[in-house]
Write an enzyme that holds these catalytic residues in place. Structure first.
Site, PDB file in Angstrom:
ATOM      1  N   CYS A  46      39.229 -61.835 -28.603  1.00  0.00           N
ATOM      2  CA  CYS A  46      40.876 -62.430 -29.024  1.00  0.00           C
ATOM      3  C   CYS A  46      39.877 -62.740 -30.541  1.00  0.00           C
ATOM      4  CB  CYS A  46      41.194 -63.019 -28.610  1.00  0.00           C
ATOM      5  SG  CYS A  46      42.429 -62.364 -27.419  1.00  0.00           S
ATOM      6  N   HIS A  47      39.128 -62.928 -31.576  1.00  0.00           N
ATOM      7  CA  HIS A  47      38.429 -62.827 -32.816  1.00  0.00           C
ATOM      8  C   HIS A  47      38.098 -62.110 -34.010  1.00  0.00           C
ATOM      9  CE1 HIS A  47      36.124 -65.649 -29.374  1.00  0.00           C
ATOM     10  NE2 HIS A  47      37.039 -65.601 -29.840  1.00  0.00           N
ATOM     11  N   PRO A  48      39.938 -61.142 -33.732  1.00  0.00           N
ATOM     12  CA  PRO A  48      39.630 -60.543 -35.165  1.00  0.00           C
ATOM     13  C   PRO A  48      39.377 -61.259 -36.335  1.00  0.00           C
ATOM     14  CG  PRO A  48      41.403 -60.486 -34.281  1.00  0.00           C
ATOM     15  CD  PRO A  48      41.212 -61.665 -33.199  1.00  0.00           C
TER      16      PRO A  48
END
Length: 503
Positions: A441-443
């Protein structure tokens, strides 16, 4: 006719960066600021309860995004992002870490100037009050950050195991100067989550020069020639126009900011034409360079009962080198006090060791299918399309297995369920990693910063070829740092506020 109001700055996106920008800019009482947010002002009660964060992605506080089917797994991957004031800081796992200082060396890949770790350090410090008082940490920022004082017993055993097998015990794993293992700083204060809205925006809401509008989508930017003059947005079925006498600032995140540019006709000509959007300003880099941290979960059962989680589940992390010749660490291991769902078997009692390549080489893209801002974009981070990312994960799995086999964990009756200790062949492990992973969840990266033709914003965060438009969020990160990204986004926004005030 649409109603129209004029402000000095119009900020699109009330997430981490938007909350910082709105708060810092309105410290000057002479500046009028409008903050627009698609989500709600009031979020579910579970947002405040740290152990409940895994439930939030599918709540009203999340957008519900998914990637396109990935090359090797052939399935979509959920890609959670926050919707509402505070954005992803209101639904994330509350880890607050800068990433190793060496991982910022790649920020000049497109020619960006003045964005080294040392350049960012004052802004990291400005955002935080670090309870540990470690060297180089902030002492007067809005965020109060610290490791949990009472880690789950199983996580303490994992930490002891890591030290036992020879990994260094870090003093401040969140500070950016060390590798090794240690409890990580968390955005948890008095047992509750502290989001960007809590720390920054809420104390500023009474300022007469700040207006916050929630529940509104901005369908397009307003341009006159080569200048962005404002934003069109809808509220209750009515269209409004907000004019910015100084600048419009996009802070809608890696997905939202790139999507708004494309819906406004700013981006690669082929992408816009395929989506039947008029090309207003050709800009080849918009939507490209999308990348993220994938994570492989080694799920373990335990004969001894794992205590009920009290904090955020992942309270201890490690940074390590997959190759000793590397300048800095490129793999993160995180110990998680619940057995995450896995493709092999249900585990009623246990824990997880997560392994993530922190400096992924794989790159993908974001595309739109129409000018409708409510239509989900096509997201393809290209997970594991670069072989180097797979090799980093395999090295991390080997380290995780060594820790799980330590004497410190022997008393827990630990057994690896997924992928299972019978999976030892490296080719099989590579295939397992490519097929059984999730997003961390780190785009980042869809509006990459730099000075070349493939970048979207310059070193002062101005969109190339346009006046009056900047971007200040995770989308401008050209190469992801070796950490959960929220702390870096705070620093970017703090620096952006300085740049905007100087303008």
């Amino acid at each position: 006719m649409p109603s129209s109001d004029t402000y000095d700055f119009v900020i699109v996106g009330g997430g981490t960066a938007g909350c910082v920008l709105a708060t810092r800019l309105t410290e000057d009482e002479n500046l009028r600021v409008l903050l627009l947010e698609a989500g709600a002002a009031a979020l579910p009660d579970a947002v405040a309860h740290p152990p409940a964060w895994p439930t939030l992605a599918n709540s009203s506080a999340g957008w519900g995004d998914r990637t396109v089917p990935q090359r090797f797994s052939r399935t979509p991957v959920p890609l959670p992002r926050g919707k509402g004031l505070g954005g992803s800081s209101a639904i994330n796992a509350m880890v607050f870490a800068r990433g190793h200082h060496t991982s910022y060396d790649g920020w000049n890949v497109h020619g960006a100037k003045g964005w080294t770790y040392d350049d960012l350090l004052p802004y990291f410090q400005r955002s935080e009050t670090a309870v540990t008082g470690a060297p180089g940490r902030g002492t007067a920022g809005p965020l109060t950050v610290s490791p949990t004082t009472t880690p789950n017993e199983i996580l303490r055993a994992c930490l002891d195991g890591a030290i036992e097998v020879g990994f260094p015990r870090a003093t401040d794993i969140s500070g950016g100067l060390e590798d090794g293992f240690a409890p990580v700083d968390l955005n948890i204060v008095a047992g509750q989550r502290q989001s960007a809205a809590d720390a920054y925006l809420t104390p500023a809401l009474g300022r007469p020069n700040l207006r916050v509008v929630t529940g509104t989508l901005a369908p397009r930017l307003l341009l006159e020639g080569q200048r962005c003059t404002g934003v069109e947005y809808g509220v209750g079925g009515e269209i409004h126009r907000a004019t910015a006498s100084s600048e419009v600032v996009l802070a809608a995140g890696t997905i939202g900011s790139a999507q708004l540019l494309l819906c406004s006709g700013i981006g690669p000509e082929s992408v816009l034409r395929d989506a039947h959007v008029e090309v207003v300003h050709p800009l080849a880099g918009v939507g490209r360079n999308l990348h993220d941290h994938p994570r492989i979960n080694l799920v373990h059962s335990s004969r001894r009962l794992v205590p009920t989680p009290r904090a955020n589940h992942g309270e201890i992390i490690g940074l390590l080198h997959s190759n000793p010749d590397l300048a800095g660490p490129d793999v993160q291991i995180i110990f998680i006090d619940i057995p995450l769902p896995n493709p092999v078997a249900a585990v009623p009692n246990g824990f997880t060791i997560g392994v993530s390549p922190m400096l992924p080489v794989s790159r993908g893209s974001l595309r739109i299918t129409s000018a409708d801002p409510s239509a989900p974009p096509m997201l393809d981070p290209g997970y594991f399309t670069a072989a180097a990312d797979v090799e980093a994960v395999v090295a991390g799995i080997e380290a995780a297995r060594e820790i799980a086999g330590s004497a410190a964990l022997a008393g827990w009756g630990v057994a690896e369920v997924a992928p299972g200790l019978d999976v030892t062949d490296e080719a099989v492990l590579r295939d397992y990693a490519r097929r059984n992973f999730g997003s961390y969840c780190h785009p980042v990266g869809t509006c990459a910063m730099g000075e070349d033709e493939s970048s979207v914003v310059n070193s002062e965060l101005r969109v190339h070829g346009l006046e009056g438009l900047r971007i200040a969020d995770g989308s401008v990160i050209p190469a992801i740092p070796s950490a959960n990204t929220n702390a870096t986004v705070y620093a970017i926004a703090e620096r952006a506020a300085d740049l905007l005030r100087r303008s």
